[in-house]
Design a protein around this motif. Structure first.
Motif, PDB file in Angstrom:
ATOM      1  N   ASP A 133       0.847  -1.196   0.000  1.00  0.00           N
ATOM      2  CA  ASP A 133       0.000   0.000   0.000  1.00  0.00           C
ATOM      3  C   ASP A 133       0.881   1.244   0.000  1.00  0.00           C
ATOM      4  O   ASP A 133       1.479   1.590   1.012  1.00  0.00           O
ATOM      5  CB  ASP A 133      -0.915  -0.009   1.221  1.00  0.00           C
ATOM      6  CG  ASP A 133      -2.029   1.037   1.131  1.00  0.00           C
ATOM      7  OD1 ASP A 133      -1.916   1.956   0.292  1.00  0.00           O
ATOM      8  OD2 ASP A 133      -3.004   0.936   1.894  1.00  0.00           O
ATOM      9  N   ARG A 172       0.072   4.226   0.005  1.00  0.00           N
ATOM     10  CA  ARG A 172      -0.486   5.345   0.771  1.00  0.00           C
ATOM     11  C   ARG A 172       0.104   5.436   2.169  1.00  0.00           C
ATOM     12  O   ARG A 172      -0.062   6.450   2.844  1.00  0.00           O
ATOM     13  CB  ARG A 172      -2.005   5.200   0.893  1.00  0.00           C
ATOM     14  CG  ARG A 172      -2.771   5.184  -0.412  1.00  0.00           C
ATOM     15  CD  ARG A 172      -4.232   4.852  -0.160  1.00  0.00           C
ATOM     16  NE  ARG A 172      -4.385   3.552   0.457  1.00  0.00           N
ATOM     17  CZ  ARG A 172      -5.527   3.107   1.005  1.00  0.00           C
ATOM     18  NH1 ARG A 172      -6.601   3.884   1.013  1.00  0.00           N
ATOM     19  NH2 ARG A 172      -5.591   1.907   1.546  1.00  0.00           N
ATOM     20  N   GLN A 173       0.778   4.396   2.627  1.00  0.00           N
ATOM     21  CA  GLN A 173       1.209   4.330   4.020  1.00  0.00           C
ATOM     22  C   GLN A 173       2.681   4.680   4.208  1.00  0.00           C
ATOM     23  O   GLN A 173       3.342   4.165   5.103  1.00  0.00           O
ATOM     24  CB  GLN A 173       0.916   2.939   4.587  1.00  0.00           C
ATOM     25  CG  GLN A 173      -0.552   2.570   4.539  1.00  0.00           C
ATOM     26  CD  GLN A 173      -0.879   1.346   5.362  1.00  0.00           C
ATOM     27  OE1 GLN A 173      -0.578   1.280   6.545  1.00  0.00           O
ATOM     28  NE2 GLN A 173      -1.530   0.368   4.741  1.00  0.00           N
ATOM     29  N   VAL A 225      -3.380  11.529   3.807  1.00  0.00           N
ATOM     30  CA  VAL A 225      -2.963  10.269   3.179  1.00  0.00           C
ATOM     31  C   VAL A 225      -2.516  10.571   1.756  1.00  0.00           C
ATOM     32  O   VAL A 225      -3.260  11.191   0.986  1.00  0.00           O
ATOM     33  CB  VAL A 225      -4.112   9.248   3.174  1.00  0.00           C
ATOM     34  CG1 VAL A 225      -3.685   7.979   2.430  1.00  0.00           C
ATOM     35  CG2 VAL A 225      -4.518   8.912   4.600  1.00  0.00           C
ATOM     36  N   THR A 226      -1.303  10.139   1.433  1.00  0.00           N
ATOM     37  CA  THR A 226      -0.799  10.335   0.089  1.00  0.00           C
ATOM     38  C   THR A 226      -1.523   9.389  -0.862  1.00  0.00           C
ATOM     39  O   THR A 226      -1.540   8.168  -0.636  1.00  0.00           O
ATOM     40  CB  THR A 226       0.718  10.043   0.029  1.00  0.00           C
ATOM     41  OG1 THR A 226       1.370  10.871   0.970  1.00  0.00           O
ATOM     42  CG2 THR A 226       1.248  10.327  -1.365  1.00  0.00           C
ATOM     43  N   PRO A 227      -2.167   9.919  -1.917  1.00  0.00           N
ATOM     44  CA  PRO A 227      -2.890   9.027  -2.853  1.00  0.00           C
ATOM     45  C   PRO A 227      -1.958   8.025  -3.504  1.00  0.00           C
ATOM     46  O   PRO A 227      -0.759   8.270  -3.652  1.00  0.00           O
ATOM     47  CB  PRO A 227      -3.464  10.005  -3.884  1.00  0.00           C
ATOM     48  CG  PRO A 227      -3.428  11.349  -3.224  1.00  0.00           C
ATOM     49  CD  PRO A 227      -2.257  11.324  -2.298  1.00  0.00           C
ATOM     50  N   LYS A 228      -2.527   6.910  -3.901  1.00  0.00           N
ATOM     51  CA  LYS A 228      -1.750   5.912  -4.619  1.00  0.00           C
ATOM     52  C   LYS A 228      -1.274   6.461  -5.945  1.00  0.00           C
ATOM     53  O   LYS A 228      -2.012   7.154  -6.644  1.00  0.00           O
ATOM     54  CB  LYS A 228      -2.605   4.649  -4.864  1.00  0.00           C
ATOM     55  CG  LYS A 228      -2.899   3.851  -3.601  1.00  0.00           C
ATOM     56  CD  LYS A 228      -3.677   2.602  -3.966  1.00  0.00           C
ATOM     57  CE  LYS A 228      -3.955   1.761  -2.729  1.00  0.00           C
ATOM     58  NZ  LYS A 228      -4.701   0.535  -3.050  1.00  0.00           N
TER      59      LYS A 228
END
Length: 256
Positions: A139, A141-142, A252-255
């Motif tokens: 992921d 985003r993490q 949260v940083t987008p994918k």
């Protein structure tokens, strides 16, 4: 020196494996109380398991930091870290909850009718922890925050339970000897680990108070609550951590 982060990660795994031995080593014996036979679990080895989880948490905190300082971060370290975490922060808390459930059932009058099925829900914790760690690895985003509660937070929470039962601050031991309370805790932890809830990370990208005040608040509450609440500070901080993340969710940083 470049292997130092991996040594710290393996130290985390060593502590986790040793904690499992401590939990399994907790002997059971027969005792007569008020004319009734009971099976009693000697709890001391489980307390040592709690200490080992805390020590493993220290190793887990520093392995990534040391890797970044030495400039040796890579996929090998990331995979090794997850493999260690699934044991220390997945299997160990599952085993602890298993023994706590078993101890709670031993206090019931129908103890001899309890089957492994009654205790098996505790093993959902390592299953959900493994799922959460696998998801974390893929992921994107993490990178700066978490999605779902990280497994070390869950493990430290569960590791506090045997110590709370021992020292009984604010009479909380009574609640941790209730099978339904334990079932609710298991269900809540499993959900929180895989929930799509942005969670605060303690990674400081800058020293700005405006950007980091939730982190500073969490650290301050931790330091203030420990001398007042003793071991009960761990569940308190866990709840504060979850609520603070929900009320002030991190970006949260987008994918990609």
């Amino acid at each position: 020196m470049k292997q130092l982060p991996n040594i710290l990660t393996l130290s985390n795994l060593f502590c986790g494996a040793l904690a499992i031995i401590c939990i399994l080593h907790a002997p059971e014996y027969r005792a007569e109380i008020n004319g009734t036979d009971y099976t009693v679990i000697t709890p001391e080895p489980i307390y040592w398991a709690s200490v080992l989880v805390v020590l493993a948490g220290v190793f887990d905190f520093f392995d990534g930091m040391v890797a970044r300082l030495l400039g040796v971060s890579g996929p090998m370290g990331k995979e090794l870290d997850s493999l260690a975490d699934v044991v220390t922060f997945g299997v160990v808390p599952g085993m602890m909850l298993y023994r706590l459930l078993k101890s709670a059932y031993y206090q019931s009058p129908d103890v001899f009718e309890v089957s492994i099925i009654n205790l098996a829900p505790a093993l959902l914790v390592p299953c959900f922890a493994a799922y959460r760690l696998a998801k974390f690895n893929i992921d994107t985003r993490q990178s700066e925050s978490f999605i779902g509660v990280p497994t070390p937070a869950v493990a430290l929470l569960v590791a506090s339970f045997p110590l709370i039962v021992l020292f009984n601050p604010f009479n909380l031991a009574h609640w941790l000897q209730n099978i339904w309370v334990l079932y609710i805790i298991i269900a809540a932890l499993c959900y929180l680990m895989i929930a799509e809830i942005p969670m605060i990370s303690l990674k400081f990208k800058n020293k700005s108070l405006a950007d980091n005040w939730p982190r500073f608040l969490l650290i301050a509450l931790t330091l203030l609550s420990i001398p007042v609440l003793k071991f009960a500070a761990v569940p308190f901080i866990f709840v504060v951590y979850v609520l603070l993340s929900i009320i002030v969710p991190p970006k949260v940083t987008p994918k990609s």
